[in-house]
Motif scaffolding. Structure first.
Motif, PDB file in Angstrom:
ATOM      1  N   THR A 168       0.835  -1.197   0.000  1.00 24.42           N
ATOM      2  CA  THR A 168       0.000   0.000   0.000  1.00 24.42           C
ATOM      3  C   THR A 168       0.873   1.250   0.000  1.00 24.42           C
ATOM      4  O   THR A 168       2.090   1.189   0.214  1.00 24.42           O
ATOM      5  CB  THR A 168      -0.925   0.019   1.228  1.00 24.42           C
ATOM      6  N   ASP A 169       0.230   2.417  -0.206  1.00 21.70           N
ATOM      7  CA  ASP A 169       0.999   3.658  -0.273  1.00 21.70           C
ATOM      8  C   ASP A 169       1.575   4.061   1.078  1.00 21.70           C
ATOM      9  O   ASP A 169       2.453   4.920   1.141  1.00 21.70           O
ATOM     10  CB  ASP A 169       0.155   4.793  -0.855  1.00 21.70           C
ATOM     11  N   ASP A 170       1.114   3.426   2.174  1.00 20.04           N
ATOM     12  CA  ASP A 170       1.724   3.691   3.478  1.00 20.04           C
ATOM     13  C   ASP A 170       2.674   2.580   3.915  1.00 20.04           C
ATOM     14  O   ASP A 170       3.076   2.505   5.076  1.00 20.04           O
ATOM     15  CB  ASP A 170       0.657   3.937   4.551  1.00 20.04           C
ATOM     16  N   ILE A 194       1.465   3.882  -5.257  1.00 18.54           N
ATOM     17  CA  ILE A 194       2.251   5.101  -5.065  1.00 18.54           C
ATOM     18  C   ILE A 194       1.332   6.283  -4.747  1.00 18.54           C
ATOM     19  O   ILE A 194       1.766   7.415  -4.637  1.00 18.54           O
ATOM     20  CB  ILE A 194       3.108   5.414  -6.311  1.00 18.54           C
ATOM     21  N   GLY A 195       0.057   5.997  -4.586  1.00 21.15           N
ATOM     22  CA  GLY A 195      -0.964   6.969  -4.218  1.00 21.15           C
ATOM     23  C   GLY A 195      -2.247   6.207  -4.013  1.00 21.15           C
ATOM     24  O   GLY A 195      -2.321   4.998  -4.250  1.00 21.15           O
ATOM     25  N   GLN A 196      -3.296   6.903  -3.568  1.00 23.33           N
ATOM     26  CA  GLN A 196      -4.555   6.224  -3.259  1.00 23.33           C
ATOM     27  C   GLN A 196      -5.133   5.503  -4.464  1.00 23.33           C
ATOM     28  O   GLN A 196      -5.677   4.407  -4.353  1.00 23.33           O
ATOM     29  CB  GLN A 196      -5.561   7.244  -2.722  1.00 23.33           C
ATOM     30  N   ASN A 197      -5.015   6.110  -5.667  1.00 17.14           N
ATOM     31  CA  ASN A 197      -5.614   5.544  -6.868  1.00 17.14           C
ATOM     32  C   ASN A 197      -4.605   5.222  -7.966  1.00 17.14           C
ATOM     33  O   ASN A 197      -4.993   4.954  -9.107  1.00 17.14           O
ATOM     34  CB  ASN A 197      -6.668   6.513  -7.431  1.00 17.14           C
ATOM     35  N   SER A 198      -3.306   5.261  -7.666  1.00 16.96           N
ATOM     36  CA  SER A 198      -2.294   4.962  -8.678  1.00 16.96           C
ATOM     37  C   SER A 198      -1.330   3.907  -8.155  1.00 16.96           C
ATOM     38  O   SER A 198      -0.995   3.890  -6.967  1.00 16.96           O
ATOM     39  CB  SER A 198      -1.533   6.235  -9.065  1.00 16.96           C
ATOM     40  N   VAL A 251      -9.800   3.024   3.097  1.00 22.14           N
ATOM     41  CA  VAL A 251      -8.767   2.146   3.632  1.00 22.14           C
ATOM     42  C   VAL A 251      -7.919   1.561   2.512  1.00 22.14           C
ATOM     43  O   VAL A 251      -6.687   1.574   2.571  1.00 22.14           O
ATOM     44  CB  VAL A 251      -9.397   1.020   4.483  1.00 22.14           C
ATOM     45  N   ASP A 252      -8.555   1.056   1.463  1.00 24.94           N
ATOM     46  CA  ASP A 252      -7.842   0.374   0.383  1.00 24.94           C
ATOM     47  C   ASP A 252      -8.737   0.374  -0.845  1.00 24.94           C
ATOM     48  O   ASP A 252      -9.879  -0.091  -0.778  1.00 24.94           O
ATOM     49  CB  ASP A 252      -7.503  -1.055   0.814  1.00 24.94           C
ATOM     50  N   THR A 253      -8.251   0.897  -1.963  1.00 23.24           N
ATOM     51  CA  THR A 253      -9.055   0.955  -3.186  1.00 23.24           C
ATOM     52  C   THR A 253      -8.911  -0.291  -4.062  1.00 23.24           C
ATOM     53  O   THR A 253      -9.557  -0.386  -5.107  1.00 23.24           O
ATOM     54  CB  THR A 253      -8.679   2.194  -4.023  1.00 23.24           C
ATOM     55  N   THR A 254      -8.084  -1.262  -3.643  1.00 20.46           N
ATOM     56  CA  THR A 254      -7.913  -2.480  -4.439  1.00 20.46           C
ATOM     57  C   THR A 254      -9.254  -3.186  -4.618  1.00 20.46           C
ATOM     58  O   THR A 254      -9.952  -3.464  -3.649  1.00 20.46           O
ATOM     59  CB  THR A 254      -6.931  -3.440  -3.752  1.00 20.46           C
ATOM     60  N   GLY A 255      -9.617  -3.472  -5.854  1.00 24.21           N
ATOM     61  CA  GLY A 255     -10.860  -4.184  -6.136  1.00 24.21           C
ATOM     62  C   GLY A 255     -12.072  -3.293  -6.268  1.00 24.21           C
ATOM     63  O   GLY A 255     -13.181  -3.800  -6.507  1.00 24.21           O
TER      64      GLY A 255
END
Length: 332
Positions: A12-14, A85-89, A261-265
């Motif tokens: 994740t980005d963090d 490398i970012g919330q949506n990238s 929390v996580d945009t995956t999926g």
């Protein structure tokens, strides 16, 4: 439900690291939450032998998901590394590859009400398979453009590609779903950008660029019923024909998420809501509302959490709270 169930390794980005199964797994579970116990979701996918048992064990918790279409006879399945490398990238690399889903793989499910296709790379669900479905089934075909506009380098790096042969695909697609990056891979013209700004950037109303309208018109001219373009935190925009044959666009505001929390999926989950909303209401705008809701729910927990999806009743309450008390829009 057609698509890979990759073994994802995510950073994740963090800096958090975890491993999970993804893609069509999200779509199937999100759709499971919206359908009744007596409904059936058949998930068709090819996986490695070592993954077949664990995947089917996970899905055993969802009684309306039929896992008989998940096979491992070729011992091939997707493996993907995702570094945000970012919330949506993110940067993506594919480490292993499933064998494509072919017409023979869908022979037993041609009586389905809908086919939701969520490939992540260009070879997984091919044009020949969509054509076979269209020619032998009355089902609605929903295609996520992520697959046809993504290819691999020799090192396994996943890269966008121009969907140069799109015109031989589009007659076999009823609802085409994409994001702005994927739209750009479909439409190589004078402009290098496709945008759809938030309201404050376009004098109080959202507005698609002329390039995006031209792309939608191109797709609709070739038989697609609706084009739905997701806009990350800005919701989505849908394009369809109106009663006079013109192209109508409508922005659908996002379902708010208090803490992402996580945009995956999220895109895979959007596809599930899109398919359900259209089947339930035969209305593309309502379909996008359900897509936004399921995508938003996915973002509220880590990628390993499949319990983020609300029941249909709770999802409908979420939609009413966002869009108002009357979801059905006659004629849309």
């Amino acid at each position: 439900m057609l698509g890979p169930i990759p073994r994802d390794q995510i950073v994740t980005d963090d800096g958090e690291r975890f491993e999970k199964y993804g893609c069509a797994l999200y779509t199937a579970v999100a759709l499971s939450a919206l359908l009744d116990a007596g409904d059936t979701i058949v998930l068709v996918s090819h996986v490695k032998r070592e993954d077949e048992g664990p995947i089917k064990q996970i899905l055993a918790s969802f009684p309306n998901i039929d896992t008989s279409g998940i096979t491992s006879s070729a011992d091939q399945g997707d493996g993907v590394e995702l570094r945000y490398i970012g919330q949506n990238s993110r940067v993506e690399r594919q480490t292993s590859f499933m064998n494509p889903i072919l017409p023979a793989d869908v022979a037993a499910v041609l009586d389905a009400d809908a086919f939701v296709c969520v490939p992540i790379t260009d070879y997984e669900v091919g044009q020949a398979t969509l054509r076979h479905i269209k020619e032998h089934s009355g089902a609605t075909i929903v295609l996520d453009a992520h697959g046809p506009v993504t290819t691999l380098t020799r090192s396994g790096e996943r890269r966008p590609r121009v969907w140069a042969d799109q015109d031989i695909w589009l007659p076999y697609v009823d609802i085409l779903k994409m994001n702005l990056d994927e739209a750009h891979s479909m439409w190589v013209g004078e402009s290098a950008e496709m945008t759809a700004g938030p309201p404050e950037q376009v004098t109080g109303e959202k507005q698609a660029t002329e390039e995006l309208r031209d792309l939608a018109r191109h797709c609709l001219d070739r038989g697609v019923g609706a084009v739905c373009v997701t806009l990350d935190e800005h919701g989505c925009v849908s394009f369809r024909r109106d009663g006079s044959g013109g192209v109508t666009e409508e922005f659908v505001e996002p379902v708010p998420v208090e803490h992402v929390v996580d945009t995956t999926g999220a895109g895979d989950s959007f596809a599930a809501g899109l398919a359900y909303g259209y089947l339930a209401y035969r209305d593309y705008v309502v379909a996008c509302q359900y897509g936004n809701a399921m995508g938003a729910q996915r973002c509220t927990g880590p990628g390993t959490d499949l319990n983020v999806y609300l029941s249909r009743g709770d999802t409908e309450r979420q939609i009413r709270a966002t869009y108002g008390p009357e979801p059905h829009r006659p004629g849309a």
